[in-house]
Design a protein around this motif. Structure first.
Motif, PDB file in Angstrom:
ATOM      1  N   PHE A   1      -8.862 -48.271  13.006  1.00 13.58           N
ATOM      2  CA  PHE A   1      -9.472 -47.598  14.141  1.00 13.58           C
ATOM      3  C   PHE A   1     -10.985 -47.804  14.190  1.00 13.58           C
ATOM      4  CE2 PHE A   1      -5.536 -45.618  12.991  1.00 13.58           C
ATOM      5  CZ  PHE A   1      -4.885 -45.470  14.206  1.00 13.58           C
ATOM      6  N   HIS A   2     -11.469 -48.698  13.351  1.00 18.44           N
ATOM      7  CA  HIS A   2     -12.894 -49.034  13.378  1.00 18.44           C
ATOM      8  C   HIS A   2     -13.156 -49.876  14.637  1.00 18.44           C
ATOM      9  CE1 HIS A   2     -16.831 -50.480  12.278  1.00 18.44           C
ATOM     10  NE2 HIS A   2     -16.797 -49.825  11.128  1.00 18.44           N
ATOM     11  N   PRO A   3     -14.162 -49.521  15.426  1.00 22.90           N
ATOM     12  CA  PRO A   3     -14.422 -50.285  16.654  1.00 22.90           C
ATOM     13  C   PRO A   3     -14.627 -51.781  16.412  1.00 22.90           C
ATOM     14  CG  PRO A   3     -15.658 -48.239  16.682  1.00 22.90           C
ATOM     15  CD  PRO A   3     -15.045 -48.353  15.308  1.00 22.90           C
ATOM     16  N   ALA A   4     -15.228 -52.144  15.267  1.00 29.27           N
ATOM     17  CA  ALA A   4     -15.444 -53.565  14.980  1.00 29.27           C
ATOM     18  C   ALA A   4     -14.122 -54.276  14.732  1.00 29.27           C
ATOM     19  CB  ALA A   4     -16.377 -53.732  13.777  1.00 29.27           C
ATOM     20  N   PHE A   5     -13.195 -53.615  14.020  1.00 37.93           N
ATOM     21  CA  PHE A   5     -11.892 -54.256  13.816  1.00 37.93           C
ATOM     22  C   PHE A   5     -11.111 -54.316  15.118  1.00 37.93           C
ATOM     23  CE2 PHE A   5      -7.331 -54.189  13.040  1.00 37.93           C
ATOM     24  CZ  PHE A   5      -7.211 -55.396  12.352  1.00 37.93           C
ATOM     25  N   GLU A   6     -11.156 -53.269  15.914  1.00 35.10           N
ATOM     26  CA  GLU A   6     -10.458 -53.295  17.205  1.00 35.10           C
ATOM     27  C   GLU A   6     -10.975 -54.431  18.079  1.00 35.10           C
ATOM     28  OE1 GLU A   6      -9.311 -48.584  17.829  1.00 35.10           O
ATOM     29  OE2 GLU A   6     -11.257 -49.302  18.525  1.00 35.10           O
ATOM     30  N   THR A   7     -12.288 -54.665  18.052  1.00 33.54           N
ATOM     31  CA  THR A   7     -12.866 -55.767  18.822  1.00 33.54           C
ATOM     32  C   THR A   7     -12.442 -57.107  18.247  1.00 33.54           C
ATOM     33  OG1 THR A   7     -14.785 -54.368  19.325  1.00 33.54           O
ATOM     34  CG2 THR A   7     -15.025 -56.723  19.723  1.00 33.54           C
ATOM     35  N   LEU A   8     -12.436 -57.222  16.911  1.00 33.13           N
ATOM     36  CA  LEU A   8     -11.969 -58.447  16.255  1.00 33.13           C
ATOM     37  C   LEU A   8     -10.524 -58.739  16.628  1.00 33.13           C
ATOM     38  CD1 LEU A   8     -12.021 -60.760  14.185  1.00 33.13           C
ATOM     39  CD2 LEU A   8     -11.585 -59.060  12.397  1.00 33.13           C
ATOM     40  N   LYS A   9      -9.671 -57.715  16.577  1.00 30.05           N
ATOM     41  CA  LYS A   9      -8.255 -57.910  16.908  1.00 30.05           C
ATOM     42  C   LYS A   9      -8.103 -58.381  18.358  1.00 30.05           C
ATOM     43  CE  LYS A   9      -3.781 -57.272  15.965  1.00 30.05           C
ATOM     44  NZ  LYS A   9      -3.141 -57.453  17.270  1.00 30.05           N
ATOM     45  N   ALA A  10      -8.923 -57.846  19.268  1.00 30.58           N
ATOM     46  CA  ALA A  10      -8.861 -58.275  20.668  1.00 30.58           C
ATOM     47  C   ALA A  10      -9.279 -59.737  20.799  1.00 30.58           C
ATOM     48  CB  ALA A  10      -9.745 -57.383  21.521  1.00 30.58           C
ATOM     49  N   LEU A  11     -10.300 -60.167  20.047  1.00 24.13           N
ATOM     50  CA  LEU A  11     -10.716 -61.573  20.079  1.00 24.13           C
ATOM     51  C   LEU A  11      -9.581 -62.483  19.623  1.00 24.13           C
ATOM     52  CD1 LEU A  11     -14.311 -61.402  18.523  1.00 24.13           C
ATOM     53  CD2 LEU A  11     -13.726 -61.751  20.929  1.00 24.13           C
ATOM     54  N   ILE A  12      -8.891 -62.071  18.555  1.00 28.27           N
ATOM     55  CA  ILE A  12      -7.776 -62.871  18.038  1.00 28.27           C
ATOM     56  C   ILE A  12      -6.647 -62.929  19.059  1.00 28.27           C
ATOM     57  CG2 ILE A  12      -5.995 -62.978  16.249  1.00 28.27           C
ATOM     58  CD1 ILE A  12      -8.063 -61.617  14.370  1.00 28.27           C
ATOM     59  N   ASP A  13      -6.290 -61.769  19.608  1.00 25.12           N
ATOM     60  CA  ASP A  13      -5.190 -61.717  20.576  1.00 25.12           C
ATOM     61  C   ASP A  13      -5.500 -62.525  21.829  1.00 25.12           C
ATOM     62  OD1 ASP A  13      -3.875 -60.083  18.815  1.00 25.12           O
ATOM     63  OD2 ASP A  13      -4.308 -58.222  19.879  1.00 25.12           O
ATOM     64  N   ASN A  14      -6.778 -62.615  22.193  1.00 23.50           N
ATOM     65  CA  ASN A  14      -7.180 -63.371  23.384  1.00 23.50           C
ATOM     66  C   ASN A  14      -7.365 -64.858  23.116  1.00 23.50           C
ATOM     67  OD1 ASN A  14      -7.199 -61.035  24.944  1.00 23.50           O
ATOM     68  ND2 ASN A  14      -9.361 -60.633  24.572  1.00 23.50           N
ATOM     69  N   GLY A  15      -7.124 -65.284  21.875  1.00 22.19           N
ATOM     70  CA  GLY A  15      -7.208 -66.701  21.547  1.00 22.19           C
ATOM     71  C   GLY A  15      -8.600 -67.223  21.282  1.00 22.19           C
ATOM     72  N   GLU A  16      -9.583 -66.316  21.122  1.00 29.90           N
ATOM     73  CA  GLU A  16     -10.963 -66.760  20.930  1.00 29.90           C
ATOM     74  C   GLU A  16     -11.154 -67.529  19.620  1.00 29.90           C
ATOM     75  OE1 GLU A  16     -13.640 -66.384  22.992  1.00 29.90           O
ATOM     76  OE2 GLU A  16     -12.254 -65.630  24.503  1.00 29.90           O
ATOM     77  N   LEU A  17     -10.350 -67.218  18.612  1.00 26.13           N
ATOM     78  CA  LEU A  17     -10.478 -67.910  17.329  1.00 26.13           C
ATOM     79  C   LEU A  17      -9.490 -69.061  17.197  1.00 26.13           C
ATOM     80  CD1 LEU A  17     -10.931 -64.940  14.816  1.00 26.13           C
ATOM     81  CD2 LEU A  17     -12.606 -66.018  16.321  1.00 26.13           C
ATOM     82  N   GLY A  18      -8.640 -69.250  18.196  1.00 29.93           N
ATOM     83  CA  GLY A  18      -7.585 -70.245  18.081  1.00 29.93           C
ATOM     84  C   GLY A  18      -6.443 -69.710  17.232  1.00 29.93           C
ATOM     85  N   GLU A  19      -5.785 -70.591  16.530  1.00 30.34           N
ATOM     86  CA  GLU A  19      -4.671 -70.192  15.656  1.00 30.34           C
ATOM     87  C   GLU A  19      -5.215 -69.735  14.311  1.00 30.34           C
ATOM     88  OE1 GLU A  19      -0.610 -72.147  13.696  1.00 30.34           O
ATOM     89  OE2 GLU A  19      -1.830 -73.278  15.125  1.00 30.34           O
ATOM     90  N   VAL A  20      -4.874 -68.528  13.916  1.00 29.03           N
ATOM     91  CA  VAL A  20      -5.343 -67.997  12.634  1.00 29.03           C
ATOM     92  C   VAL A  20      -4.662 -68.751  11.492  1.00 29.03           C
ATOM     93  CG1 VAL A  20      -5.390 -65.975  11.112  1.00 29.03           C
ATOM     94  CG2 VAL A  20      -5.857 -65.712  13.556  1.00 29.03           C
ATOM     95  N   ARG A  21      -5.493 -69.227  10.543  1.00 34.49           N
ATOM     96  CA  ARG A  21      -4.958 -70.008   9.426  1.00 34.49           C
ATOM     97  C   ARG A  21      -5.214 -69.340   8.069  1.00 34.49           C
ATOM     98  NH1 ARG A  21      -1.120 -72.010  10.573  1.00 34.49           N
ATOM     99  NH2 ARG A  21      -1.180 -73.371   8.751  1.00 34.49           N
ATOM    100  N   TYR A  22      -6.290 -68.540   7.983  1.00 37.18           N
ATOM    101  CA  TYR A  22      -6.653 -67.994   6.674  1.00 37.18           C
ATOM    102  C   TYR A  22      -7.407 -66.682   6.883  1.00 37.18           C
ATOM    103  CZ  TYR A  22      -8.935 -67.755   2.032  1.00 37.18           C
ATOM    104  OH  TYR A  22      -9.383 -67.355   0.804  1.00 37.18           O
ATOM    105  N   ILE A  23      -7.064 -65.680   6.060  1.00 40.05           N
ATOM    106  CA  ILE A  23      -7.724 -64.375   6.113  1.00 40.05           C
ATOM    107  C   ILE A  23      -8.099 -63.984   4.692  1.00 40.05           C
ATOM    108  CG2 ILE A  23      -7.521 -61.970   6.842  1.00 40.05           C
ATOM    109  CD1 ILE A  23      -5.031 -62.858   8.498  1.00 40.05           C
ATOM    110  N   HIS A  24      -9.346 -63.578   4.501  1.00 39.23           N
ATOM    111  CA  HIS A  24      -9.686 -63.057   3.178  1.00 39.23           C
ATOM    112  C   HIS A  24     -10.564 -61.825   3.310  1.00 39.23           C
ATOM    113  CE1 HIS A  24     -13.817 -64.821   2.950  1.00 39.23           C
ATOM    114  NE2 HIS A  24     -13.294 -65.828   3.624  1.00 39.23           N
TER     115      HIS A  24
END
Length: 317
Positions: free
Chosen positions: A122-145
């Protein structure tokens, strides 16, 4: 009518729940094994103090927030949902997968709202990050750390992995949308027989890989989640000030005449609306109580988190 909520557990994190629920106008009671502590909070917050074993019998309690040592979560959560109370339980949901699954099944059987306190979802920064991912801004996610490092807190029951990793695992699961296929853990015990450092290595469907590093014996604080996609990379760094908490790096990597080449670009900082994650989490819980809808952080997801923790735990003699 606003729901009447009790907080069971008046320790450090429970006190945060108490004060936030009071501000939201729904705190009805507090409860703790230490009766004097509960009475102190009841006086301070102008609410009732109720014994822990009496909460499930009270008709004036609609929902309970559990902020206990995790070894007690399953016992109280199961008793409360069977008595018709909705529940928000802090992480970890339990100390064994069997206890967690039994609790979640009880909540389902009694049609109760059951939410787990993975507050960084529920952190606003994570919610914004998740929206960027869902909207395809990062492309296909390959690695998370993720790296969650610092000095303390030290528990007699929880090691660094179980205490620090659940929030990051919840965020990683939200991004991948699925449980890992493989989990491998490494840990080091310095103070006693509980890991003070822990690594998790995860393989997800589609070849996505995840890595998590936690430490409670680190000289500096680090709270960083990095997502690498085929178009861009993003970093949620909770140690940074609000204007720098979420950065997107549009680096480029390509092959030229059989050789790898790259360009490194400066980060673009994404505007994030400021807000307290705990307040937003509890507002979400209240909305779920009113609409009887599924919480964002479900019991089923918490069971998956527990399975990962269990698979990655290193036992030290």
């Amino acid at each position: 009518m606003a729901p009447r909520i009790a907080v069971l557990g008046c320790g450090y994190w429970g006190s945060n729940h108490i004060r936030t629920l009071k501000k939201l106008g729904v705190l009805h009671a507090v409860s703790d094994a230490n009766g004097a502590r509960a009475e102190g909070f009841a006086t301070e917050q102008e609410c009732l103090a109720i014994a822990p074993d009496a909460l499930h019998r009270r008709n004036d309690i609609d929902a309970v927030v559990l902020a206990l040592p995790p070894q007690y979560h399953a016992e109280f959560a199961e008793r409360l949902v069977e008595a018709g109370k909705d529940v928000l339980v802090e992480k970890p949901i339990a100390l064994t997968v069997a206890d967690a699954e039994r609790t979640v099944a009880a909540a389902r059987a009694h049609d109760r709202v059951f939410m787990v306190g993975h507050v960084l979802r529920f952190h606003p920064a994570f919610e914004t990050l998740k929206a960027l991912i869902d909207n395809g801004e990062l492309g296909e996610v390959r690695y998370i750390h993720s790296h969650r490092l610092g000095l303390g807190k030290f528990h007699t029951e929880n090691d660094a992995l179980w205490d620090l990793a659940p929030h990051d695992l919840s965020m990683i699961l939200a991004i991948t949308g699925t449980a890992p296929l493989e989990v491998r853990g490494e840990g080091a015990a310095i103070l006693d027989n509980l890991s003070d450092f822990a690594h998790l290595h995860m393989l997800f469907p589609g070849g996505v890989r995840g890595h998590l590093f936690t430490s409670r014996l680190n000289p500096y604080r680090e709270r960083r989640l990095t997502v690498v996609g085929t178009k861009a990379m993003a970093v949620f760094d909770d140690v940074e000030p609000w204007e720098r908490k979420l950065a997107v790096y549009r680096h480029a990597v390509w092959q030229d005449s059989g050789q790898w080449a790259f360009t490194a670009n400066e980060p673009a900082y994404v505007e994030v609306q400021q807000g307290m994650p705990l307040t937003r989490e509890l507002e979400h819980f209240l909305d779920c109580l009113e609409t009887r809808s599924e919480p964002r952080t479900t019991g089923e997801e918490a069971v998956t988190v527990l399975k990962i923790l269990t698979a990655g735990t290193v036992i030290h003699d």
